[in-house]
Scaffold this motif. Structure first.
Motif, mmCIF file in Angstrom:
data_model
loop_
_atom_site.group_PDB
_atom_site.id
_atom_site.type_symbol
_atom_site.label_atom_id
_atom_site.label_comp_id
_atom_site.label_asym_id
_atom_site.label_seq_id
_atom_site.Cartn_x
_atom_site.Cartn_y
_atom_site.Cartn_z
ATOM 1 N N ASN A 105 -20.944 -10.608 -28.356
ATOM 2 C CA ASN A 105 -20.854 -9.748 -27.172
ATOM 3 C C ASN A 105 -20.878 -8.301 -27.665
ATOM 4 O OD1 ASN A 105 -19.988 -8.174 -24.925
ATOM 5 N ND2 ASN A 105 -18.937 -9.963 -24.053
ATOM 6 N N PRO A 106 -21.783 -7.467 -27.151
ATOM 7 C CA PRO A 106 -21.885 -6.080 -27.636
ATOM 8 C C PRO A 106 -20.592 -5.279 -27.544
ATOM 9 C CG PRO A 106 -23.790 -6.636 -26.296
ATOM 10 C CD PRO A 106 -22.820 -7.771 -26.145
ATOM 11 N N ILE A 107 -19.679 -5.661 -26.655
ATOM 12 C CA ILE A 107 -18.431 -4.904 -26.535
ATOM 13 C C ILE A 107 -17.648 -4.955 -27.838
ATOM 14 C CG2 ILE A 107 -16.958 -6.749 -25.661
ATOM 15 C CD1 ILE A 107 -17.087 -3.141 -24.339
ATOM 16 N N ARG A 108 -17.827 -6.022 -28.618
ATOM 17 C CA ARG A 108 -17.131 -6.119 -29.911
ATOM 18 C C ARG A 108 -17.649 -5.060 -30.877
ATOM 19 N NH1 ARG A 108 -17.831 -12.395 -29.526
ATOM 20 N NH2 ARG A 108 -15.882 -13.004 -28.506
ATOM 21 N N SER A 109 -18.899 -4.714 -30.736
ATOM 22 C CA SER A 109 -19.455 -3.643 -31.572
ATOM 23 C C SER A 109 -18.834 -2.309 -31.199
ATOM 24 C CB SER A 109 -20.981 -3.592 -31.395
ATOM 25 O OG SER A 109 -21.545 -2.599 -32.212
ATOM 26 N N LEU A 110 -18.594 -2.080 -29.914
ATOM 27 C CA LEU A 110 -17.946 -0.845 -29.475
ATOM 28 C C LEU A 110 -16.510 -0.771 -29.988
ATOM 29 C CD1 LEU A 110 -18.039 1.752 -27.801
ATOM 30 C CD2 LEU A 110 -17.378 0.397 -25.803
ATOM 31 N N VAL A 111 -15.824 -1.890 -29.985
ATOM 32 C CA VAL A 111 -14.463 -1.937 -30.526
ATOM 33 C C VAL A 111 -14.470 -1.509 -31.995
ATOM 34 C CG1 VAL A 111 -12.603 -3.516 -31.203
ATOM 35 C CG2 VAL A 111 -13.597 -3.670 -28.908
ATOM 36 N N ALA A 112 -15.422 -2.048 -32.757
ATOM 37 C CA ALA A 112 -15.530 -1.692 -34.173
ATOM 38 C C ALA A 112 -15.909 -0.221 -34.340
ATOM 39 C CB ALA A 112 -16.562 -2.584 -34.856
ATOM 40 N N ALA A 113 -16.779 0.275 -33.475
ATOM 41 C CA ALA A 113 -17.204 1.675 -33.553
ATOM 42 C C ALA A 113 -16.022 2.614 -33.390
ATOM 43 C CB ALA A 113 -18.259 1.965 -32.486
ATOM 44 N N ALA A 114 -15.115 2.287 -32.470
ATOM 45 C CA ALA A 114 -13.938 3.136 -32.246
ATOM 46 C C ALA A 114 -13.086 3.217 -33.505
ATOM 47 C CB ALA A 114 -13.117 2.584 -31.082
ATOM 48 N N ARG A 115 -12.908 2.095 -34.160
ATOM 49 C CA ARG A 115 -12.082 2.051 -35.373
ATOM 50 C C ARG A 115 -12.746 2.793 -36.528
ATOM 51 N NH1 ARG A 115 -12.877 -1.655 -39.132
ATOM 52 N NH2 ARG A 115 -13.855 -3.112 -37.663
ATOM 53 N N LEU A 116 -14.032 2.567 -36.729
ATOM 54 C CA LEU A 116 -14.728 3.174 -37.867
ATOM 55 C C LEU A 116 -14.904 4.682 -37.694
ATOM 56 C CD1 LEU A 116 -17.414 0.402 -38.421
ATOM 57 C CD2 LEU A 116 -15.441 0.894 -39.882
ATOM 58 N N ALA A 117 -15.202 5.109 -36.473
ATOM 59 C CA ALA A 117 -15.400 6.542 -36.237
ATOM 60 C C ALA A 117 -14.094 7.300 -36.451
ATOM 61 C CB ALA A 117 -15.935 6.782 -34.830
ATOM 62 N N GLU A 118 -12.982 6.741 -35.975
ATOM 63 C CA GLU A 118 -11.703 7.421 -36.188
ATOM 64 C C GLU A 118 -11.349 7.448 -37.675
ATOM 65 O OE1 GLU A 118 -7.498 7.457 -34.012
ATOM 66 O OE2 GLU A 118 -7.792 5.676 -35.258
ATOM 67 N N GLY A 119 -11.652 6.365 -38.372
ATOM 68 C CA GLY A 119 -11.372 6.309 -39.794
ATOM 69 C C GLY A 119 -12.111 7.377 -40.577
ATOM 70 N N ALA A 120 -13.246 7.815 -40.045
ATOM 71 C CA ALA A 120 -14.034 8.868 -40.694
ATOM 72 C C ALA A 120 -13.635 10.259 -40.213
ATOM 73 C CB ALA A 120 -15.524 8.641 -40.426
ATOM 74 N N GLY A 121 -12.633 10.331 -39.338
ATOM 75 C CA GLY A 121 -12.202 11.629 -38.824
ATOM 76 C C GLY A 121 -13.086 12.167 -37.725
ATOM 77 N N GLU A 122 -13.896 11.299 -37.118
ATOM 78 C CA GLU A 122 -14.786 11.705 -36.033
ATOM 79 C C GLU A 122 -14.615 10.755 -34.847
ATOM 80 O OE1 GLU A 122 -18.861 12.234 -37.232
ATOM 81 O OE2 GLU A 122 -18.296 12.923 -39.226
ATOM 82 N N PRO A 123 -13.443 10.710 -34.230
ATOM 83 C CA PRO A 123 -13.201 9.755 -33.147
ATOM 84 C C PRO A 123 -14.185 9.916 -31.999
ATOM 85 C CG PRO A 123 -11.524 11.477 -33.168
ATOM 86 C CD PRO A 123 -12.299 11.619 -34.438
ATOM 87 N N LEU A 124 -14.501 8.783 -31.379
ATOM 88 C CA LEU A 124 -15.411 8.795 -30.240
ATOM 89 C C LEU A 124 -14.785 9.576 -29.092
ATOM 90 C CD1 LEU A 124 -16.546 5.050 -30.305
ATOM 91 C CD2 LEU A 124 -17.781 7.036 -31.211
ATOM 92 N N LYS A 125 -15.625 10.330 -28.403
ATOM 93 C CA LYS A 125 -15.134 11.157 -27.300
ATOM 94 C C LYS A 125 -15.975 10.916 -26.051
ATOM 95 C CE LYS A 125 -17.854 15.152 -28.879
ATOM 96 N NZ LYS A 125 -18.588 14.389 -29.905
ATOM 97 N N ALA A 126 -15.477 11.394 -24.927
ATOM 98 C CA ALA A 126 -16.213 11.262 -23.671
ATOM 99 C C ALA A 126 -17.590 11.893 -23.816
ATOM 100 C CB ALA A 126 -15.431 11.933 -22.546
ATOM 101 N N GLY A 127 -18.600 11.185 -23.325
ATOM 102 C CA GLY A 127 -19.968 11.672 -23.427
ATOM 103 C C GLY A 127 -20.729 11.102 -24.608
ATOM 104 N N ASP A 128 -20.019 10.486 -25.554
ATOM 105 C CA ASP A 128 -20.690 9.896 -26.709
ATOM 106 C C ASP A 128 -21.496 8.661 -26.306
ATOM 107 O OD1 ASP A 128 -19.874 11.711 -28.575
ATOM 108 O OD2 ASP A 128 -18.379 10.425 -29.530
#
Length: 253
Positions: free
Chosen positions: A195-218
């Protein structure tokens, strides 16, 4: 650090001038590969590009097993990579361009760290059929896992169709990728981690780990649902996704 900067400059120049570069001579660690990616994109930001989201890669369990890894890879998307739906790309601007059928998410709220699928979905303002143009900048399409990561996970362009209600069930949508009117790949959104939503869950974790958390509009590209297809000058690419509609672009000679 100077080596990271040198490799970042080399890969940035290869992408900017569509000129292939040899595979990296020394193997990188995963951490260093992402440092190179960040430094390479930093050069783009200095030229005026803006990060508008991220793309996910290796979102197939089979692909992860094949590569001997247990984590997805990711790359940055910038505003200069965005191609208008129905628009065109210049073939000469790429080295080895290919296209993948995907699902894209548009965030209406920030999404950071370890979140549940329900929390991820609550932050989504729209979902759409999408196409990603991937392009390795390495000669003869020869590279390692960390080479790919350093090269922005091959991210080069993305096309997004009309946004739809995120409440749609995305777990098993039929997807047909056409080139010049011929079906080249037939698949399902289920190929993206079930389910693609699982990819979004992973994206949130990885982006924050890199110091670039996902934000509105992304925008988050969830990953390829089928194998990628080579692009050639003059091609007309169209993706049709069940319940989400279509998205398309052309390749200028």
């Amino acid at each position: 650090m100077f080596e990271v900067i040198d490799i970042a400059a080399r890969l940035d120049n290869a992408a900017r001038h569509a000129k292939a570069t040899p595979q990296l001579e020394q193997p990188l660690t995963l951490e260093d590969a992402y440092r190179v990616q960040a430094a390479s994109l930093g050069r783009r930001y200095q030229r005026g590009e803006n990060r508008v989201g991220i793309k996910m890669g290796f979102t197939s369990r089979a692909k992860m097993a094949q590569m001997g890894i247990d984590e997805m890879i990711w790359g940055r998307l910038t505003d200069q990579m965005l191609v208008e739906d129905g628009g065109s790309i210049d073939f000469a601007a790429y080295v080895h361009p290919r296209v993948e059928p995907e699902i894209a998410f548009l965030l209406k709220a920030p999404l950071a760290g370890r979140v549940t699928p329900a929390a991820a979905l609550a932050a989504v303002g729209g979902v759409a059929a999408a196409l990603e143009v991937i392009d390795s900048r390495y000669e003869n399409f020869k590279f390692s896992l960390t080479d790919v990561i350093a090269d922005n996970s091959s991210s080069s362009g993305f096309v997004v169709g009309p946004w739809s209600d995120p409440a749609l069930d995305l777990s098993n949508l039929g997807m047909i990728l056409e080139i010049d009117g011929e079906a080249r790949q037939i698949g399902s959104s289920a190929a993206i981690l079930g389910n693609p939503i699982r990819s979004l869950v992973a994206a949130a974790r990885l982006a924050e780990g890199a110091g670039e958390p996902l934000k509105a509009g992304d925008v988050v590209m969830a990953g390829g649902a089928t194998a990628a297809e080579h692009l050639s000058p003059g091609n007309h690419i169209r993706l049709v996704v069940q319940a989400l509609g279509r998205v398309e672009f052309r390749v200028r000679p």
